[in-house]
Design an enzyme around this catalytic site. Structure first.
Site, PDB file in Angstrom:
ATOM      1  N   LYS A  15       0.738  -1.102  -0.101  1.00 55.12           N
ATOM      2  CA  LYS A  15      -0.126   0.204   0.008  1.00 55.12           C
ATOM      3  C   LYS A  15       0.909   1.041  -0.095  1.00 55.12           C
ATOM      4  O   LYS A  15       0.523   2.269  -0.625  1.00 55.12           O
ATOM      5  CB  LYS A  15      -0.953  -0.095   1.082  1.00 55.12           C
ATOM      6  CG  LYS A  15      -1.832  -1.073   0.983  1.00 55.12           C
ATOM      7  CD  LYS A  15      -3.565  -0.743   1.064  1.00 55.12           C
ATOM      8  CE  LYS A  15      -4.481  -2.002   0.602  1.00 55.12           C
ATOM      9  NZ  LYS A  15      -5.623  -2.086   0.828  1.00 55.12           N
ATOM     10  N   LYS A  29      -4.555 -10.980  -7.158  1.00 57.31           N
ATOM     11  CA  LYS A  29      -5.790 -11.320  -6.670  1.00 57.31           C
ATOM     12  C   LYS A  29      -6.957 -10.044  -6.790  1.00 57.31           C
ATOM     13  O   LYS A  29      -6.603  -8.826  -7.179  1.00 57.31           O
ATOM     14  CB  LYS A  29      -5.728 -11.156  -4.885  1.00 57.31           C
ATOM     15  CG  LYS A  29      -5.613  -9.750  -4.351  1.00 57.31           C
ATOM     16  CD  LYS A  29      -5.893  -9.712  -2.631  1.00 57.31           C
ATOM     17  CE  LYS A  29      -6.134  -8.146  -2.225  1.00 57.31           C
ATOM     18  NZ  LYS A  29      -7.111  -7.916  -1.032  1.00 57.31           N
ATOM     19  N   LYS A  45     -11.212  -4.798  -4.419  1.00 59.30           N
ATOM     20  CA  LYS A  45     -12.273  -3.708  -4.459  1.00 59.30           C
ATOM     21  C   LYS A  45     -11.732  -2.578  -5.304  1.00 59.30           C
ATOM     22  O   LYS A  45     -12.296  -1.727  -5.969  1.00 59.30           O
ATOM     23  CB  LYS A  45     -12.383  -3.265  -3.094  1.00 59.30           C
ATOM     24  CG  LYS A  45     -13.263  -4.394  -2.151  1.00 59.30           C
ATOM     25  CD  LYS A  45     -13.816  -3.741  -1.191  1.00 59.30           C
ATOM     26  CE  LYS A  45     -13.152  -4.454   0.052  1.00 59.30           C
ATOM     27  NZ  LYS A  45     -12.904  -3.654   1.286  1.00 59.30           N
TER      28      LYS A  45
HETATM   29  P1  ATP Z   1      -8.789  -3.431  -1.299  1.00 58.07           P
HETATM   30  O1  ATP Z   1      -8.743  -4.226  -2.377  1.00 58.07           O
HETATM   31  O2  ATP Z   1      -9.473  -2.088  -0.957  1.00 58.07           O
HETATM   32  O3  ATP Z   1      -7.291  -3.621  -0.361  1.00 58.07           O
HETATM   33  P2  ATP Z   1      -9.869  -5.812  -0.317  1.00 58.07           P
HETATM   34  O4  ATP Z   1     -10.711  -6.263  -1.413  1.00 58.07           O
HETATM   35  O5  ATP Z   1      -8.670  -6.519   0.021  1.00 58.07           O
HETATM   36  O6  ATP Z   1      -9.465  -4.100  -0.356  1.00 58.07           O
HETATM   37  P3  ATP Z   1     -10.844  -5.940   2.493  1.00 58.07           P
HETATM   38  O7  ATP Z   1     -11.564  -5.080   3.113  1.00 58.07           O
HETATM   39  O8  ATP Z   1      -9.177  -5.294   2.932  1.00 58.07           O
HETATM   40  O9  ATP Z   1     -10.664  -5.991   0.942  1.00 58.07           O
HETATM   41  O10 ATP Z   1     -10.838  -7.537   2.729  1.00 58.07           O
HETATM   42  C1  ATP Z   1     -12.019  -8.047   3.368  1.00 58.07           C
HETATM   43  C2  ATP Z   1     -12.097  -9.584   3.283  1.00 58.07           C
HETATM   44  O11 ATP Z   1     -11.726 -10.015   2.188  1.00 58.07           O
HETATM   45  C3  ATP Z   1     -10.548  -9.986   3.951  1.00 58.07           C
HETATM   46  O12 ATP Z   1     -10.887 -11.187   4.924  1.00 58.07           O
HETATM   47  C4  ATP Z   1      -9.611 -10.620   2.972  1.00 58.07           C
HETATM   48  O13 ATP Z   1      -8.712 -11.402   3.071  1.00 58.07           O
HETATM   49  C5  ATP Z   1     -10.783 -10.922   2.207  1.00 58.07           C
HETATM   50  N1  ATP Z   1     -10.424 -10.920   0.612  1.00 58.07           N
HETATM   51  C6  ATP Z   1      -9.946  -9.587   0.020  1.00 58.07           C
HETATM   52  N2  ATP Z   1      -9.634 -10.036  -1.276  1.00 58.07           N
HETATM   53  C7  ATP Z   1      -9.910 -11.278  -1.597  1.00 58.07           C
HETATM   54  C8  ATP Z   1      -9.693 -12.129  -2.741  1.00 58.07           C
HETATM   55  N3  ATP Z   1      -9.242 -11.776  -4.135  1.00 58.07           N
HETATM   56  N4  ATP Z   1      -9.850 -13.452  -2.429  1.00 58.07           N
HETATM   57  C9  ATP Z   1     -10.221 -13.967  -1.418  1.00 58.07           C
HETATM   58  N5  ATP Z   1     -10.525 -13.290  -0.423  1.00 58.07           N
HETATM   59  C10 ATP Z   1     -10.268 -11.900  -0.236  1.00 58.07           C
END
Ligand code: ATP
Ligand code: LTN
Length: 338
Positions: free
Chosen positions: A120, A202, A205
């Site tokens: 980040k 991965k 969001k």
């Molecule tokens: P950002 O993309 O904004 O960093 P994020 O999509 O990683 O956010 P978080 O709010 O940080 O979302 O994570 C929420 C939950 O979703 C966490 O338990 C994280 O491990 C899970 N998670 C996030 N992305 C994935 C993915 N691609 N596959 C599986 N689990 C995920």
């Protein structure tokens, strides 16, 4: 007293999600779906991690809206607010307070090693704030306040669970038993859903490419379009193998929706092309999330109910959190009120 049945303590489960946008199907299959399953046999607490979201400086009006939306999303997953404690992190003051105490029991070097911090700070080089650095410590406070046994998260959060355990262990060793050491709970399939456009990354969001991520509240048409344009390979055979990242990812997603293992999926699509397969995956996803979409639309029309439920959740969480906070304050030598 013989024959008296002592109720067994059910495991405590805690997890949280940041209200940074509508969740993707990565968040759903990696984390949220496991929350649903775990809520049946455990004492569960689920939070909207709004304090964590401040690290990326969201626009205030937008953040307020996203907190409510994420809270409604959690309820629309079918997590009952009577059986689980569903709350908004900043409404429970103990989180920020314990986080400060734990900051003082976290080493600079160990926080600096966090992969998410490194990623980040590279991505947002103009805003590498102290909150971003201390992010895992606040997350440790979230977990340790409730003496959680299990923390269901996607694979990317494993390192943050390890640091939470390390902080708890250090504190316990120095000040006496205070915190339970939490275990991560990472599902086998779906723990890392990959981007539809670059299946080596991965699904996130915050991806800038709108075709890379499928959001929980995308319309069925849009979901179909995104899957149809998913990046695959030129082999045209639905099978799970090294180097077939795109197909492996679609197979994992299909497996999450149908419960079928990879062998069964390979059989189902023997002799069929990627076009057919992509359409089936999209249909399965649309079916899987339809009930969540319907419930979400219903709940978002009742803001008063959402706010009342959030207040009740915060009150219940505060009662538990306060006990641990008092204990920790006493252990470090602070004067507690009672
Ligand atoms: P950002 O993309 O904004 O960093 P994020 O999509 O990683 O956010 P978080 O709010 O940080 O979302 O994570 C929420 C939950 O979703 C966490 O338990 C994280 O491990 C899970 N998670 C996030 N992305 C994935 C993915 N691609 N596959 C599986 N689990 C995920
Ligand atoms: N950092 C987490 C969100 C989060 C969390 C938690 C997860 C904040 N506090 C406590 C589990 C337990 C993430 O998913 N990115």
């Amino acid at each position: 007293m013989e024959n008296q049945v002592t109720p067994e303590r059910r495991p405590v489960v805690l997890s949280a999600i940041q209200p940074t946008s509508i969740p993707t199907i990565g968040n759903y299959f990696g984390a949220l779906k496991n929350w649903q399953t775990m809520s049946e046999d455990n004492d569960c607490l689920f939070a909207v991690a709004d304090l964590h979201a401040l690290t990326v400086h969201p626009e205030p009006a937008k953040l307020r809206q996203q907190i409510i939306e994420m809270y409604a999303t959690l309820l629309s997953l079918g997590l009952s607010p009577e059986k689980n404690i569903i709350f908004i992190q900043s409404m429970v003051h103990a989180h920020a307070e314990l986080a400060w105490i734990l900051d003082c029991y976290t080493m600079f070097g160990e926080a600096q090693r966090m992969t998410q911090f490194k990623d980040k700070s590279q991505k947002h080089a103009d805003n590498v704030n102290v909150g971003l650095f201390a992010y895992p410590v606040l997350m440790a406070a979230d977990i340790l306040l409730y003496q959680a046994d299990y923390v269901p998260v996607g694979a990317d959060q494993k390192q943050h669970l390890e640091i939470a355990r390390d902080i708890a262990e250090r504190f316990n060793n120095l000040r006496g038993a205070t915190f339970k050491l939490p275990e991560p709970y990472i599902g086998k399939i779906g723990a890392r859903v990959m981007s539809l456009q670059d299946p080596t990354q991965k699904m996130s969001k915050s991806d800038v490419n709108p075709k890379a991520s499928v959001f929980l509240f995308d319309s069925p048409d849009l979901i179909m379009k995104k899957f149809k344009s998913a990046v695959t390979d030129s082999e045209a055979q639905v099978r799970y193998a090294d180097g077939k990242d795109g197909i492996n990812n679609l197979m994992s997603i299909y497996s999450c929706c149908t419960g079928l293992d990879f062998d069964a999926i390979e059989k189902e699509f023997e002799g069929k092309g990627y076009g057919d397969f992509k359409v089936r995956v999209a249909e399965a996803v649309i079916e899987e999330i339809r009930p969540v979409q319907e419930e979400y639309a219903r709940l978002m029309k009742d803001k008063a109910f959402l706010m009342q439920t959030a207040n009740e959740g915060a009150e219940k969480a505060s009662r538990i959190a306060y006990r641990t906070l008092q204990k920790a304050k006493k252990k470090v030598g602070l004067i507690v009120d009672k």
